[in-house]
Design a protein around this motif. Structure first.
Motif, PDB file in Angstrom:
ATOM      1  N   ILE A  12      12.444   3.388  29.485  1.00 47.96           N
ATOM      2  CA  ILE A  12      13.245   2.178  29.693  1.00 47.96           C
ATOM      3  C   ILE A  12      13.003   1.625  31.097  1.00 47.96           C
ATOM      4  CG2 ILE A  12      15.613   1.322  29.985  1.00 47.96           C
ATOM      5  CD1 ILE A  12      16.362   3.284  27.675  1.00 47.96           C
ATOM      6  N   LEU A  13      13.009   2.492  32.100  1.00 49.53           N
ATOM      7  CA  LEU A  13      12.762   2.061  33.485  1.00 49.53           C
ATOM      8  C   LEU A  13      11.373   1.449  33.630  1.00 49.53           C
ATOM      9  CD1 LEU A  13      14.342   5.051  35.423  1.00 49.53           C
ATOM     10  CD2 LEU A  13      15.242   2.724  35.265  1.00 49.53           C
ATOM     11  N   LYS A  14      10.396   2.088  32.996  1.00 49.50           N
ATOM     12  CA  LYS A  14       9.014   1.601  33.089  1.00 49.50           C
ATOM     13  C   LYS A  14       8.852   0.273  32.359  1.00 49.50           C
ATOM     14  CE  LYS A  14       5.775   3.204  30.557  1.00 49.50           C
ATOM     15  NZ  LYS A  14       4.691   3.709  29.795  1.00 49.50           N
ATOM     16  N   ASN A  15       9.352   0.154  31.144  1.00 47.49           N
ATOM     17  CA  ASN A  15       9.185  -1.056  30.343  1.00 47.49           C
ATOM     18  C   ASN A  15       9.982  -2.236  30.888  1.00 47.49           C
ATOM     19  OD1 ASN A  15       7.442   0.265  28.624  1.00 47.49           O
ATOM     20  ND2 ASN A  15       9.038   0.808  27.172  1.00 47.49           N
ATOM     21  N   SER A  16      11.056  -1.958  31.644  1.00 46.38           N
ATOM     22  CA  SER A  16      11.862  -3.014  32.242  1.00 46.38           C
ATOM     23  C   SER A  16      11.375  -3.387  33.639  1.00 46.38           C
ATOM     24  CB  SER A  16      13.320  -2.562  32.325  1.00 46.38           C
ATOM     25  OG  SER A  16      13.821  -2.281  31.043  1.00 46.38           O
ATOM     26  N   ASN A  17      10.260  -2.801  34.051  1.00 40.46           N
ATOM     27  CA  ASN A  17       9.674  -3.040  35.373  1.00 40.46           C
ATOM     28  C   ASN A  17      10.614  -2.663  36.520  1.00 40.46           C
ATOM     29  OD1 ASN A  17       7.183  -3.943  34.412  1.00 40.46           O
ATOM     30  ND2 ASN A  17       7.958  -6.011  34.157  1.00 40.46           N
ATOM     31  N   PHE A  18      11.438  -1.635  36.306  1.00 43.35           N
ATOM     32  CA  PHE A  18      12.269  -1.109  37.375  1.00 43.35           C
ATOM     33  C   PHE A  18      11.554   0.005  38.125  1.00 43.35           C
ATOM     34  CE2 PHE A  18      15.936  -2.521  34.600  1.00 43.35           C
ATOM     35  CZ  PHE A  18      16.256  -3.600  35.398  1.00 43.35           C
ATOM     36  N   ALA A  19      10.616   0.689  37.466  1.00 40.80           N
ATOM     37  CA  ALA A  19       9.933   1.824  38.079  1.00 40.80           C
ATOM     38  C   ALA A  19       8.506   1.924  37.563  1.00 40.80           C
ATOM     39  CB  ALA A  19      10.685   3.114  37.773  1.00 40.80           C
ATOM     40  N   VAL A  20       7.692   2.615  38.349  1.00 41.57           N
ATOM     41  CA  VAL A  20       6.293   2.850  38.004  1.00 41.57           C
ATOM     42  C   VAL A  20       6.107   4.357  37.826  1.00 41.57           C
ATOM     43  CG1 VAL A  20       3.919   2.627  38.808  1.00 41.57           C
ATOM     44  CG2 VAL A  20       5.575   0.854  39.350  1.00 41.57           C
ATOM     45  N   LEU A  21       5.473   4.743  36.745  1.00 40.35           N
ATOM     46  CA  LEU A  21       5.216   6.152  36.476  1.00 40.35           C
ATOM     47  C   LEU A  21       4.156   6.680  37.435  1.00 40.35           C
ATOM     48  CD1 LEU A  21       5.742   8.566  34.587  1.00 40.35           C
ATOM     49  CD2 LEU A  21       3.879   7.720  33.173  1.00 40.35           C
ATOM     50  N   LYS A  22       4.468   7.769  38.136  1.00 43.17           N
ATOM     51  CA  LYS A  22       3.529   8.348  39.088  1.00 43.17           C
ATOM     52  C   LYS A  22       2.841   9.588  38.509  1.00 43.17           C
ATOM     53  CE  LYS A  22       3.303   6.725  42.827  1.00 43.17           C
ATOM     54  NZ  LYS A  22       2.392   5.682  43.244  1.00 43.17           N
ATOM     55  N   ASP A  23       3.620  10.488  37.894  1.00 38.74           N
ATOM     56  CA  ASP A  23       3.050  11.755  37.459  1.00 38.74           C
ATOM     57  C   ASP A  23       3.963  12.411  36.421  1.00 38.74           C
ATOM     58  OD1 ASP A  23       1.222  13.858  37.458  1.00 38.74           O
ATOM     59  OD2 ASP A  23       2.218  14.911  39.096  1.00 38.74           O
ATOM     60  N   ILE A  24       3.338  13.151  35.515  1.00 41.67           N
ATOM     61  CA  ILE A  24       4.084  13.956  34.544  1.00 41.67           C
ATOM     62  C   ILE A  24       3.549  15.379  34.616  1.00 41.67           C
ATOM     63  CG2 ILE A  24       4.607  14.351  32.113  1.00 41.67           C
ATOM     64  CD1 ILE A  24       4.284  11.378  31.637  1.00 41.67           C
ATOM     65  N   LYS A  25       4.450  16.336  34.780  1.00 40.11           N
ATOM     66  CA  LYS A  25       4.057  17.745  34.845  1.00 40.11           C
ATOM     67  C   LYS A  25       4.880  18.550  33.846  1.00 40.11           C
ATOM     68  CE  LYS A  25       3.031  17.605  39.772  1.00 40.11           C
ATOM     69  NZ  LYS A  25       3.390  18.145  41.086  1.00 40.11           N
ATOM     70  N   THR A  26       4.218  19.481  33.191  1.00 33.64           N
ATOM     71  CA  THR A  26       4.923  20.403  32.305  1.00 33.64           C
ATOM     72  C   THR A  26       4.616  21.821  32.748  1.00 33.64           C
ATOM     73  OG1 THR A  26       3.082  20.440  30.740  1.00 33.64           O
ATOM     74  CG2 THR A  26       4.833  18.841  30.328  1.00 33.64           C
ATOM     75  N   SER A  27       5.577  22.695  32.566  1.00 29.96           N
ATOM     76  CA  SER A  27       5.387  24.104  32.908  1.00 29.96           C
ATOM     77  C   SER A  27       6.438  24.917  32.164  1.00 29.96           C
ATOM     78  CB  SER A  27       5.502  24.322  34.424  1.00 29.96           C
ATOM     79  OG  SER A  27       6.785  23.965  34.877  1.00 29.96           O
ATOM     80  N   THR A  28       6.376  26.220  32.340  1.00 28.34           N
ATOM     81  CA  THR A  28       7.398  27.094  31.776  1.00 28.34           C
ATOM     82  C   THR A  28       8.082  27.846  32.909  1.00 28.34           C
ATOM     83  OG1 THR A  28       5.774  28.849  31.421  1.00 28.34           O
ATOM     84  CG2 THR A  28       6.270  27.427  29.548  1.00 28.34           C
ATOM     85  N   VAL A  29       9.361  28.072  32.725  1.00 23.04           N
ATOM     86  CA  VAL A  29      10.160  28.784  33.712  1.00 23.04           C
ATOM     87  C   VAL A  29      10.737  30.008  33.025  1.00 23.04           C
ATOM     88  CG1 VAL A  29      12.152  28.601  35.239  1.00 23.04           C
ATOM     89  CG2 VAL A  29      10.729  26.610  34.832  1.00 23.04           C
ATOM     90  N   GLU A  30      10.632  31.141  33.678  1.00 30.24           N
ATOM     91  CA  GLU A  30      11.196  32.376  33.119  1.00 30.24           C
ATOM     92  C   GLU A  30      12.484  32.725  33.852  1.00 30.24           C
ATOM     93  OE1 GLU A  30       8.295  35.461  33.164  1.00 30.24           O
ATOM     94  OE2 GLU A  30       7.040  34.474  31.677  1.00 30.24           O
ATOM     95  N   PHE A  31      13.486  33.101  33.083  1.00 31.13           N
ATOM     96  CA  PHE A  31      14.745  33.542  33.685  1.00 31.13           C
ATOM     97  C   PHE A  31      15.337  34.652  32.835  1.00 31.13           C
ATOM     98  CE2 PHE A  31      15.983  30.375  30.651  1.00 31.13           C
ATOM     99  CZ  PHE A  31      17.193  30.788  30.150  1.00 31.13           C
ATOM    100  N   CYS A  32      16.279  35.370  33.420  1.00 27.11           N
ATOM    101  CA  CYS A  32      16.903  36.499  32.728  1.00 27.11           C
ATOM    102  C   CYS A  32      18.163  36.017  32.023  1.00 27.11           C
ATOM    103  CB  CYS A  32      17.241  37.592  33.736  1.00 27.11           C
ATOM    104  SG  CYS A  32      17.918  39.071  32.969  1.00 27.11           S
ATOM    105  N   ASP A  33      18.236  36.248  30.717  1.00 28.82           N
ATOM    106  CA  ASP A  33      19.412  35.896  29.942  1.00 28.82           C
ATOM    107  C   ASP A  33      20.516  36.904  30.261  1.00 28.82           C
ATOM    108  OD1 ASP A  33      21.270  35.058  28.125  1.00 28.82           O
ATOM    109  OD2 ASP A  33      20.021  35.378  26.356  1.00 28.82           O
ATOM    110  N   GLU A  34      21.660  36.413  30.733  1.00 27.96           N
ATOM    111  CA  GLU A  34      22.745  37.296  31.155  1.00 27.96           C
ATOM    112  C   GLU A  34      23.343  38.107  30.002  1.00 27.96           C
ATOM    113  OE1 GLU A  34      25.635  34.972  33.235  1.00 27.96           O
ATOM    114  OE2 GLU A  34      24.195  34.339  34.752  1.00 27.96           O
ATOM    115  N   LYS A  35      23.382  37.531  28.818  1.00 28.02           N
ATOM    116  CA  LYS A  35      23.998  38.211  27.682  1.00 28.02           C
ATOM    117  C   LYS A  35      23.141  39.357  27.171  1.00 28.02           C
ATOM    118  CE  LYS A  35      26.551  34.190  26.089  1.00 28.02           C
ATOM    119  NZ  LYS A  35      26.738  33.211  25.026  1.00 28.02           N
TER     120      LYS A  35
END
Length: 79
Positions: A12-35
């Protein structure tokens, strides 16, 4: 769940000319499930955007026309 919202908002921001896309990053994060005490991997999405340069000018122009009961500053203060 929030991934869809983040993508929708950035589009919405990009198509309305409010913002310009700079970068997209994907990754995985590991964490310990407390339960369970197990290590869980979750996807991470990072979308970097920059405010469109003309936004400040447009907002300033719109605000000037609203100041002082609708005086139009484009006509040298004449209503």
């Amino acid at each position: 769940m929030a991934t869809g919202s983040v993508i929708s908002i950035s589009e919405i921001l990009k198509n309305s000319n409010f913002a310009v896309l700079k970068d997209i990053k994907t990754s995985t994060v590991e964490f310990c499930d407390e339960k369970t005490g197990r290590t869980v991997s979750k996807a991470k999405l990072e979308i970097s955007m920059e405010k469109y340069k003309a936004i400040n000018e447009g907002v300033a122009r719109a605000n000037l026309t609203k100041i002082d009961g609708g005086i139009n500053c484009d006509n040298n203060g004449k209503s």
